[in-house]
Scaffold this motif. Structure first.
Motif, PDB file in Angstrom:
ATOM      1  N   ALA A 279       0.824  -1.209   0.000  1.00  0.00           N
ATOM      2  CA  ALA A 279       0.000   0.000   0.000  1.00  0.00           C
ATOM      3  C   ALA A 279       0.854   1.253   0.000  1.00  0.00           C
ATOM      4  CB  ALA A 279      -0.943  -0.003   1.197  1.00  0.00           C
ATOM      5  N   VAL A 280       2.001   1.223   0.642  1.00  0.00           N
ATOM      6  CA  VAL A 280       2.906   2.375   0.651  1.00  0.00           C
ATOM      7  C   VAL A 280       3.517   2.578  -0.733  1.00  0.00           C
ATOM      8  CG1 VAL A 280       5.064   3.279   1.620  1.00  0.00           C
ATOM      9  CG2 VAL A 280       3.387   2.165   3.105  1.00  0.00           C
ATOM     10  N   ALA A 281       3.765   1.471  -1.444  1.00  0.00           N
ATOM     11  CA  ALA A 281       4.340   1.581  -2.791  1.00  0.00           C
ATOM     12  C   ALA A 281       3.365   2.229  -3.756  1.00  0.00           C
ATOM     13  CB  ALA A 281       4.742   0.192  -3.300  1.00  0.00           C
ATOM     14  N   GLY A 282       2.055   1.993  -3.571  1.00  0.00           N
ATOM     15  CA  GLY A 282       1.059   2.544  -4.489  1.00  0.00           C
ATOM     16  C   GLY A 282       0.159   1.459  -5.028  1.00  0.00           C
ATOM     17  N   ARG A 283      -0.543   1.766  -6.111  1.00  0.00           N
ATOM     18  CA  ARG A 283      -1.499   0.802  -6.693  1.00  0.00           C
ATOM     19  C   ARG A 283      -0.780  -0.436  -7.225  1.00  0.00           C
ATOM     20  NH1 ARG A 283      -6.440   1.088  -9.810  1.00  0.00           N
ATOM     21  NH2 ARG A 283      -7.147  -1.070  -9.910  1.00  0.00           N
ATOM     22  N   ARG A 284       0.447  -0.277  -7.727  1.00  0.00           N
ATOM     23  CA  ARG A 284       1.212  -1.386  -8.292  1.00  0.00           C
ATOM     24  C   ARG A 284       2.598  -1.428  -7.657  1.00  0.00           C
ATOM     25  NH1 ARG A 284      -0.111  -0.625 -14.745  1.00  0.00           N
ATOM     26  NH2 ARG A 284      -2.301  -1.229 -14.638  1.00  0.00           N
ATOM     27  N   VAL A 285       3.199  -2.611  -7.651  1.00  0.00           N
ATOM     28  CA  VAL A 285       4.522  -2.738  -7.055  1.00  0.00           C
ATOM     29  C   VAL A 285       5.252  -3.907  -7.689  1.00  0.00           C
ATOM     30  CG1 VAL A 285       3.662  -4.197  -5.175  1.00  0.00           C
ATOM     31  CG2 VAL A 285       5.771  -2.887  -4.869  1.00  0.00           C
ATOM     32  N   ASP A 286       6.555  -3.748  -7.839  1.00  0.00           N
ATOM     33  CA  ASP A 286       7.410  -4.798  -8.390  1.00  0.00           C
ATOM     34  C   ASP A 286       7.616  -5.907  -7.357  1.00  0.00           C
ATOM     35  OD1 ASP A 286       9.616  -5.701 -10.349  1.00  0.00           O
ATOM     36  OD2 ASP A 286      10.696  -5.480  -8.450  1.00  0.00           O
ATOM     37  N   HIS A 287       7.677  -7.143  -7.824  1.00  0.00           N
ATOM     38  CA  HIS A 287       7.817  -8.311  -6.949  1.00  0.00           C
ATOM     39  C   HIS A 287       9.072  -8.209  -6.079  1.00  0.00           C
ATOM     40  CE1 HIS A 287       7.741 -12.692  -5.912  1.00  0.00           C
ATOM     41  NE2 HIS A 287       9.046 -12.533  -5.936  1.00  0.00           N
ATOM     42  N   ALA A 288      10.227  -8.010  -6.706  1.00  0.00           N
ATOM     43  CA  ALA A 288      11.488  -8.005  -5.960  1.00  0.00           C
ATOM     44  C   ALA A 288      11.544  -6.832  -4.984  1.00  0.00           C
ATOM     45  CB  ALA A 288      12.663  -7.954  -6.933  1.00  0.00           C
ATOM     46  N   LEU A 289      11.050  -5.673  -5.419  1.00  0.00           N
ATOM     47  CA  LEU A 289      11.066  -4.502  -4.546  1.00  0.00           C
ATOM     48  C   LEU A 289      10.163  -4.719  -3.336  1.00  0.00           C
ATOM     49  CD1 LEU A 289      12.009  -1.557  -4.134  1.00  0.00           C
ATOM     50  CD2 LEU A 289       9.993  -0.838  -5.434  1.00  0.00           C
ATOM     51  N   LEU A 290       8.997  -5.300  -3.563  1.00  0.00           N
ATOM     52  CA  LEU A 290       8.076  -5.554  -2.466  1.00  0.00           C
ATOM     53  C   LEU A 290       8.679  -6.548  -1.465  1.00  0.00           C
ATOM     54  CD1 LEU A 290       5.327  -5.196  -1.148  1.00  0.00           C
ATOM     55  CD2 LEU A 290       4.417  -6.953  -2.685  1.00  0.00           C
ATOM     56  N   GLN A 291       9.347  -7.563  -1.974  1.00  0.00           N
ATOM     57  CA  GLN A 291       9.950  -8.534  -1.058  1.00  0.00           C
ATOM     58  C   GLN A 291      11.034  -7.885  -0.208  1.00  0.00           C
ATOM     59  OE1 GLN A 291      11.471 -12.135  -2.832  1.00  0.00           O
ATOM     60  NE2 GLN A 291      12.448 -12.818  -0.941  1.00  0.00           N
ATOM     61  N   GLU A 292      11.888  -7.089  -0.849  1.00  0.00           N
ATOM     62  CA  GLU A 292      12.951  -6.424  -0.095  1.00  0.00           C
ATOM     63  C   GLU A 292      12.380  -5.497   0.962  1.00  0.00           C
ATOM     64  OE1 GLU A 292      16.843  -5.035  -1.629  1.00  0.00           O
ATOM     65  OE2 GLU A 292      15.907  -5.397  -3.584  1.00  0.00           O
ATOM     66  N   ALA A 293      11.380  -4.716   0.586  1.00  0.00           N
ATOM     67  CA  ALA A 293      10.799  -3.759   1.528  1.00  0.00           C
ATOM     68  C   ALA A 293      10.093  -4.462   2.681  1.00  0.00           C
ATOM     69  CB  ALA A 293       9.823  -2.846   0.795  1.00  0.00           C
ATOM     70  N   SER A 294       9.527  -5.645   2.426  1.00  0.00           N
ATOM     71  CA  SER A 294       8.827  -6.369   3.490  1.00  0.00           C
ATOM     72  C   SER A 294       9.789  -7.035   4.468  1.00  0.00           C
ATOM     73  CB  SER A 294       7.906  -7.431   2.883  1.00  0.00           C
ATOM     74  OG  SER A 294       8.667  -8.476   2.274  1.00  0.00           O
ATOM     75  N   GLY A 295      11.018  -7.285   4.017  1.00  0.00           N
ATOM     76  CA  GLY A 295      12.012  -7.893   4.893  1.00  0.00           C
ATOM     77  C   GLY A 295      11.850  -9.385   5.080  1.00  0.00           C
ATOM     78  N   LEU A 296      11.045 -10.051   4.276  1.00  0.00           N
ATOM     79  CA  LEU A 296      10.810 -11.492   4.398  1.00  0.00           C
ATOM     80  C   LEU A 296      11.752 -12.268   3.474  1.00  0.00           C
ATOM     81  CD1 LEU A 296       6.892 -11.573   4.403  1.00  0.00           C
ATOM     82  CD2 LEU A 296       8.436 -11.639   6.379  1.00  0.00           C
ATOM     83  N   ASP A 297      12.075 -13.477   3.887  1.00  0.00           N
ATOM     84  CA  ASP A 297      12.885 -14.317   2.997  1.00  0.00           C
ATOM     85  C   ASP A 297      11.990 -14.891   1.899  1.00  0.00           C
ATOM     86  OD1 ASP A 297      11.475 -16.569   3.982  1.00  0.00           O
ATOM     87  OD2 ASP A 297      12.937 -16.853   5.595  1.00  0.00           O
ATOM     88  N   ASP A 298      12.595 -15.598   0.960  1.00  0.00           N
ATOM     89  CA  ASP A 298      11.869 -16.063  -0.221  1.00  0.00           C
ATOM     90  C   ASP A 298      10.646 -16.896   0.135  1.00  0.00           C
ATOM     91  OD1 ASP A 298      13.731 -14.784  -1.693  1.00  0.00           O
ATOM     92  OD2 ASP A 298      14.803 -16.578  -2.369  1.00  0.00           O
ATOM     93  N   LEU A 299      10.841 -17.883   0.993  1.00  0.00           N
ATOM     94  CA  LEU A 299       9.755 -18.805   1.296  1.00  0.00           C
ATOM     95  C   LEU A 299       8.615 -18.098   2.021  1.00  0.00           C
ATOM     96  CD1 LEU A 299       8.788 -21.712   1.115  1.00  0.00           C
ATOM     97  CD2 LEU A 299       9.928 -22.176   3.306  1.00  0.00           C
ATOM     98  N   ALA A 300       8.952 -17.303   3.017  1.00  0.00           N
ATOM     99  CA  ALA A 300       7.920 -16.598   3.779  1.00  0.00           C
ATOM    100  C   ALA A 300       7.173 -15.602   2.883  1.00  0.00           C
ATOM    101  CB  ALA A 300       8.548 -15.867   4.963  1.00  0.00           C
ATOM    102  N   PHE A 301       7.894 -14.944   2.023  1.00  0.00           N
ATOM    103  CA  PHE A 301       7.256 -13.973   1.127  1.00  0.00           C
ATOM    104  C   PHE A 301       6.310 -14.670   0.162  1.00  0.00           C
ATOM    105  CE2 PHE A 301       7.198 -11.445  -2.812  1.00  0.00           C
ATOM    106  CZ  PHE A 301       6.682 -10.246  -2.323  1.00  0.00           C
ATOM    107  N   GLU A 302       6.746 -15.788  -0.403  1.00  0.00           N
ATOM    108  CA  GLU A 302       5.901 -16.508  -1.347  1.00  0.00           C
ATOM    109  C   GLU A 302       4.632 -17.006  -0.661  1.00  0.00           C
ATOM    110  OE1 GLU A 302       8.332 -19.522  -3.046  1.00  0.00           O
ATOM    111  OE2 GLU A 302       9.609 -18.096  -4.134  1.00  0.00           O
TER     112      GLU A 302
END
Length: 974
Positions: A279-302
């Motif tokens: 929601a902070v990124a806006g209406r759309r967001v890139d997958h890799a950027l969202l994962q980095e900003a969330s601070g989750l590892d690959d499995l948890a993010f998926e």
């Protein structure tokens, strides 16, 4: 989920879809159209355009969809970039062929030189128009209530300029977001007045339609459906959320925001964290950027993303990203964040985007929201620079102003900005001027220290704002403050010379421009050098030295200044002068070079781009290449909504009036509301006067001429041509009053060094003046033929028509026949039907051999303009021939009157032989009424009027209506 099932059926919008489909069908047939779809959030705008897109694809359209975002005001052309990014593969080559469009794609921004052309936005607009014209296209721009200023300007431009392209442009916007001062309100009000725009307002669905919609979503309980219908108040999105809440065992008592948040609360902590970050990124967001900003590892993010997507909160978007299912959902989640959460997340996005070299405008947005003022100022300056290069001056101005507002709050601001405050303020002023706000640019420059550079720019903008005295004063300050022998002094001198042109200080202009030229050559200031050369050339032309003017214009046109506006201006002036002095082939080559430069740089619709296209049309029209001239004129649309469009439309009238095409009346109807503009009046009413003359309405033609002359400066060269047309009208009316005044008006602008065309129109005016006084002056008409024979094919033929009449009156039948034949051949080759009809009528009256076979196609049969407007002799030849025949003098020997007798009035043709009805018709003929008007006045058919007029001419022994009126007055028949 239910929202996915909803795509299977479109309920309650058949009428709206039918209207949109009609716009799409018209576009497929070659009539471009625009649709604006308004409605509250969640009312179904996106669903409707999705259905339209499916129909368009089935019909062979390329579909481009662009989405505005809430931070779109900071990102120029965001929906356009979005649309181009998702363009089908077959359109990629067309985008790549237009580099300025490629700049909008990821990684495509070319920062280029430090300074940017003020024409960049016009380049982008022109390139986009050319791109859309390549094939059938449906362009959808969603959520225009969030559009940036430049996108709104592009929307207006495309809505006005799209005419015959196979393009359907659709925009959606929220009506509930348009507060009283919302910038989109003015745009919508302007666009909805255009005939090409269809406005569609989506109202709430009715109860039955809502029930059907809920059933389609999977609702089965009638009581639940009834309650949802009552609560949703016709809003499909709200209804979907209510039904989903009931399905999940939640209450329907909450509002929409609470309902949406209730969908978020059951998510796991990790999924909620990811959704809030998105929601902070806006209406759309890139997958890799969202994962980095969330601070989750690959499995948890998926796992978190799978949970969010399965709940229909985010959906995959493109190849590497996600988008919120609805903008309302993103807004609600963002609003629910605590202030500290927002600040922290914005700072994290700013850090990540900086590492990724993300968009400067987006960086500035996140840095400001994260309260990092120093980085926000640096990013704002960079965002302004990039906006300049993208042709988005409004956004550039916004970012530069934002940086200036932060300047005093940031330590070491000059180092962070990469420039000093004065230069940044000058760029801010330049951006304001580029977006059309000269007053703001002037105000900002006046606040700066009075240096040579700031005063020179101030003078430039003041001059463009028509404040000549203030412009001269500022330019003089700039010259006084500039260091000797510098590029700044060269520019100040060139600007001062330019500002003095409208003043009485003519003697100073040349020396100032010469001095500017010398210093510019020494310092390499190519823009100042070219500007000074153009000013010197204009002075030489005004002083009657076209040779010197041509040399200077040619030299200026041959150089590249680095400023496309100046380059196009120089080429235009060179081509214009060459054309006006009769060198058609050379002028065509120069104009073609300018048109090609404008097209290649996307500036076909800029001021000098359109001027060059008109000049090219005029050259082909003059040289007799009407196929090309008409093709070029067809690019200027009939449906107009502004003064500029009315001027462009008027260009096409040259060929259309001369060919007698049916488009003339429609084009004049569209242009008429803009006759308050002097240039529109000159362009269109002058040709409307000729159109009226060809159609037997000389009184109307004279009204047009009077209006044109009232709007023109007496020193304007166009007075010569308008005066000649006015004298033609007077001759048709058989009036001498006003003839001397019209001739004086035509002679007024004459000056040394005047071009060939000006001299030719003056010769025509002199000859028409003789016609108005009842004299068929062979010498005057021969002079007109010779004057136009420098290469003006059509006007030479028109003058030969009148010369043939005069020769008939003088008794030189053989010479008249030769001039007539030459004119007939030209009229036939050009397709000049009105002239061809007049020549056919003259041939019949003069009993020229093979008159029928030599007349242009369509002109040999039927009634020509002579029957409707005073005979092919147009009043003059007929007057003289009739008078000579009536006198029985020897001068009449060898002349032929309309009934073929020689030198005498036929038996029974005395005035007293007229019937009562013929006297009524003659009275109205003497008033200058055309056959149609006489028929309406006497309640008889136009064809019957034509018979009466022919009988009157025969009985009076005259060849024209003008002479008939003169005889009637002399004999007391009126």
């Amino acid at each position: 989920m239910g929202w996915q099932k909803a795509l299977n059926a479109l309920i309650g919008r058949s009428a709206e879809l039918t209207r949109l489909a009609a716009v799409l069908d018209s576009a497929a047939a070659g009539l471009a159209g625009v649709a604006l779809i308004g409605g509250d959030a969640g009312i179904g705008k996106t669903r409707l355009v999705t259905e339209l897109a499916e129909r368009a694809e089935a019909a062979g359209f390329a579909v481009l969809v662009g989405q505005c975002a809430e931070l779109g005001d900071a990102l120029p052309y965001l929906p356009l970039a979005d649309a181009l990014r998702g363009a089908p593969a077959e359109l990629r080559a067309e985008i790549e062929a237009r580099p300025i469009l490629g700049r909008l794609l990821p990684g495509g921004v070319d920062l280029g030189a430090e300074t940017a052309s003020a024409l960049t936005q016009q380049q982008l607009f022109g390139s986009m128009l050319g791109f859309l014209a390549t094939r059938p296209v449906l362009l959808i721009l969603e959520d225009l209530h969030w559009a940036d200023r430049s996108t709104r300007d592009l929307l207006v431009f495309l809505s006005r300029m799209l005419q015959t392209e196979r393009v359907c442009l659709v925009g959606t916007y929220r009506t509930d977001d348009l507060h009283r001062r919302h910038p989109l309100r003015r745009v919508l009000a302007e666009l909805k007045r255009l005939p090409s725009v269809t406005a569609v307002e989506l109202s709430p669905l009715g109860p039955d339609e809502m029930a059907d919609h809920l059933s389609e979503l999977g609702g089965t309980d009638p009581q639940v459906i009834s309650e949802v219908v009552d609560r949703a108040e016709g809003n499909p999105f709200y209804a979907e959320e209510l039904l989903e809440a009931v399905t999940d065992g939640c209450s329907m008592s909450d509002g929409l925001a609470d309902l949406l948040l209730s969908r978020v609360e059951p998510l796991s902590d990790a999924a909620q964290r990811v959704l809030r970050t998105a929601a902070v990124a806006g209406r759309r967001v890139d997958h890799a950027l969202l994962q980095e900003a969330s601070g989750l590892d690959d499995l948890a993010f998926e796992d978190a993303m799978r949970e969010i997507v399965s709940q229909g909160l985010l959906r995959p978007d493109g190849e590497y990203g996600y988008a919120f299912r609805h903008a309302l959902l993103q807004e609600v989640v963002y609003t629910d964040l605590l202030p500290g959460e927002r600040t922290r997340m914005h700072s994290e996005f700013a850090r990540l985007l900086t590492a990724r070299e993300g968009a400067a405008a987006e960086l500035a947005y996140h840095y400001l929201a994260g309260h990092d003022l120093a980085e926000a100022m640096s990013a704002s300056v960079e965002a302004g620079r990039r906006a300049e290069r993208l042709g988005a001056p409004a956004e550039a101005h916004r970012h530069f102003e934002q940086a200036l507002g932060l300047w005093d709050r940031v330590p070491d601001a000059e180092r962070r900005a990469g420039t000093d405050r004065v230069r940044l303020a000058m760029r801010t002023a330049a951006a304001a001027a580029d977006m059309g706000d000269n007053h703001r640019a002037i105000a900002q420059l006046r606040e700066l220290p009075p240096t040579a550079e700031t005063r020179e720019r101030l003078a430039y903008y003041l001059y463009d704002s028509d404040d000549v005295p203030a412009a001269v004063a500022a330019a003089e300050e700039a010259v006084a403050a500039a260091a000797p022998g510098t590029a700044v002094l060269a520019r100040a001198l060139a600007t001062l010379a330019r500002t003095l042109i409208p003043t009485a200080r003519d003697a100073e202009i040349g020396p100032l421009a010469e001095r500017a030229l010398e210093i510019a050559g020494d310092t390499g200031a190519r823009d100042a050098q070219k500007s000074a050369m153009i000013t010197l050339a204009s002075c030489a032309e005004y002083d009657g030295d076209p040779g010197r003017a041509g040399e200077l214009f040619g030299a200026a046109a041959a150089q590249e200044s680095g400023d496309l506006a100046v380059d196009l201006r120089a080429i235009f002036q060179h081509a214009r002068l060459t054309f006006e002095h009769g060198s058609m082939a050379e002028a065509a080559v120069i104009a073609e070079r300018g048109v090609r430069l404008a097209e290649d740089s996307g500036l076909s619709w800029s001021t000098f781009g359109t001027d060059l296209r008109f000049l090219q049309l005029l050259i082909h029209y003059t040289a007799g290449d009407w196929v090309r001239a008409r093709r070029e004129g067809s690019g200027f649309g009939v449906r107009v909504g502004t003064n500029h469009e009315a001027i462009l439309s008027s260009f096409a009238l040259y060929v259309e009036v001369a060919m007698g095409l049916p488009e003339v009346d429609e084009r004049l109807t569209w242009v008429r509301p803009f006759w308050s503009d002097s240039l529109v009046v000159y362009m269109s009413r002058a040709l409307a006067a000729e159109h009226a003359l060809w159609n037997g309405a000389p009184a109307l033609a004279l009204d047009h001429v009077t209006a044109v002359l009232d709007a023109l400066d007496p020193a304007y060269m166009g007075n010569i041509r308008i005066g000649a047309v006015g004298l033609w009208a007077l001759a048709e009316l058989g009036r001498t009053d006003g003839a001397d005044e019209l001739l004086a008006r035509a002679r007024g602008p004459v000056r040394p060094g005047m071009g060939a065309e000006g001299h030719a129109w003056l010769a025509r005016a002199e000859a028409e003046w003789h016609r108005a006084h009842g004299r068929a002056d062979v010498g005057a008409w021969r002079a007109a033929v010779e004057a136009f024979d420098y290469g003006f094919v059509y006007e030479t033929a028109r003058s030969r028509w009148r010369l043939a009449e005069a020769l008939l009156v003088s008794g030189d039948h053989a010479a008249a026949l030769e001039e007539w034949r030459r004119a007939v051949r030209v009229a036939a080759s050009l397709g000049a039907r009105p002239l061809g009809d007049a020549l056919a009528d003259l041939g019949r009256r003069a009993r020229f051999p093979a008159a029928e076979s030599e007349a242009p196609s369509g002109a040999a049969s039927g009634t020509g303009p002579g029957d409707a407007s005073g005979g092919a002799f147009g009043g003059v030849a007929g007057s003289v021939a009739g008078a000579a025949a009536g006198s029985g003098s020897g001068a009449a020997e060898g002349r032929e009157t309309r009934d073929g007798t020689r030198g005498r009035t036929p038996a029974g043709s005395r005035p007293g032989a007229l019937t009562g009805r013929e006297r009524e018709v003659l009275t109205l003929v003497a008033e200058g009424l055309a056959n149609r008007e006489i028929g309406e006045r006497l309640f008889i058919a136009q064809k019957t009027v034509s018979v009466h007029v022919s009988n009157i001419l025969g009985k009076l022994g005259v060849s024209s209506r003008t002479q008939a009126a003169a005889v009637a007055r002399r004999e007391g028949l009126l």
